[in-house]
Design a protein around this motif. Structure first.
Motif, PDB file in Angstrom:
ATOM      1  N   ALA A  55      60.570  65.844  67.897  1.00 42.91           N
ATOM      2  CA  ALA A  55      59.287  66.378  67.431  1.00 42.91           C
ATOM      3  C   ALA A  55      59.018  67.749  68.047  1.00 42.91           C
ATOM      4  O   ALA A  55      58.542  68.668  67.364  1.00 42.91           O
ATOM      5  CB  ALA A  55      58.166  65.403  67.773  1.00 42.91           C
ATOM      6  N   LEU A  56      59.328  67.901  69.325  1.00 43.48           N
ATOM      7  CA  LEU A  56      59.157  69.190  69.994  1.00 43.48           C
ATOM      8  C   LEU A  56      60.049  70.264  69.377  1.00 43.48           C
ATOM      9  O   LEU A  56      59.624  71.402  69.175  1.00 43.48           O
ATOM     10  CB  LEU A  56      59.451  69.049  71.489  1.00 43.48           C
ATOM     11  N   MET A  57      61.273  69.878  69.029  1.00 43.00           N
ATOM     12  CA  MET A  57      62.189  70.842  68.409  1.00 43.00           C
ATOM     13  C   MET A  57      61.690  71.259  67.024  1.00 43.00           C
ATOM     14  O   MET A  57      61.801  72.428  66.639  1.00 43.00           O
ATOM     15  CB  MET A  57      63.592  70.254  68.329  1.00 43.00           C
ATOM     16  N   PHE A  58      61.107  70.340  66.254  1.00 41.26           N
ATOM     17  CA  PHE A  58      60.550  70.703  64.949  1.00 41.26           C
ATOM     18  C   PHE A  58      59.359  71.641  65.092  1.00 41.26           C
ATOM     19  O   PHE A  58      59.201  72.584  64.318  1.00 41.26           O
ATOM     20  CB  PHE A  58      60.139  69.453  64.168  1.00 41.26           C
ATOM     21  N   ILE A  59      58.526  71.405  66.086  1.00 37.84           N
ATOM     22  CA  ILE A  59      57.384  72.300  66.322  1.00 37.84           C
ATOM     23  C   ILE A  59      57.877  73.686  66.712  1.00 37.84           C
ATOM     24  O   ILE A  59      57.355  74.708  66.232  1.00 37.84           O
ATOM     25  CB  ILE A  59      56.447  71.706  67.396  1.00 37.84           C
ATOM     26  N   LEU A  60      58.881  73.756  67.564  1.00 34.61           N
ATOM     27  CA  LEU A  60      59.448  75.057  67.946  1.00 34.61           C
ATOM     28  C   LEU A  60      60.105  75.760  66.762  1.00 34.61           C
ATOM     29  O   LEU A  60      60.117  76.987  66.685  1.00 34.61           O
ATOM     30  CB  LEU A  60      60.442  74.880  69.085  1.00 34.61           C
ATOM     31  N   ALA A  61      60.641  74.995  65.816  1.00 31.86           N
ATOM     32  CA  ALA A  61      61.266  75.592  64.629  1.00 31.86           C
ATOM     33  C   ALA A  61      60.225  76.200  63.700  1.00 31.86           C
ATOM     34  O   ALA A  61      60.527  77.120  62.938  1.00 31.86           O
ATOM     35  CB  ALA A  61      62.078  74.546  63.896  1.00 31.86           C
TER      36      ALA A  61
END
Length: 116
Positions: A55-61
């Protein structure tokens, strides 16, 4: 304050009646970057077991596309936030520095003419 503009106001300079070419390139680049990052994260999602990290990686993307839209939204008094920041940076970098060309005195209070 009211400003009456003609029907074809700035239409010759703007693409899609809203963006300059450089701004449109920034917007398209940020969208493509976010889509590529989302696809890459989606591919790696199969192997990652940690859902919080995913989820954190999707937000950063999604940060590049969010920044692009924030910079290119209209701003009151300016074309958009990108133009505002561009003008602020240009103003800071181009401030005039005035040279002193007046009368100078030394410690003994005698008159010193700079051009003699």
């Amino acid at each position: 304050m009211r400003f009456y503009n003609p029907e074809n106001f700035k239409q010759g300079q703007l693409l899609i009646n809203r963006y300059y070419p450089k701004e449109l390139a920034i917007l398209i680049g940020s969208i493509i970057t976010s889509v590529v990052l989302t696809v890459v994260i989606g591919v790696f999602a199969m192997s990652i077991g940690n859902k919080l990290l995913l989820a954190l990686m999707f937000i950063l993307a999604l940060i590049p596309v969010g920044a692009g839209f924030v910079l290119l939204n209209p701003l009151e008094g300016y074309h958009n936030a990108y133009q505002y920041f561009k003008l602020k940076i240009a103003y800071k970098g181009m401030q005039k520095k005035y040279m002193w060309e007046g009368v100078q005195y030394d410690d003994s209070d005698e008159y010193i003419d700079e051009y003699e």
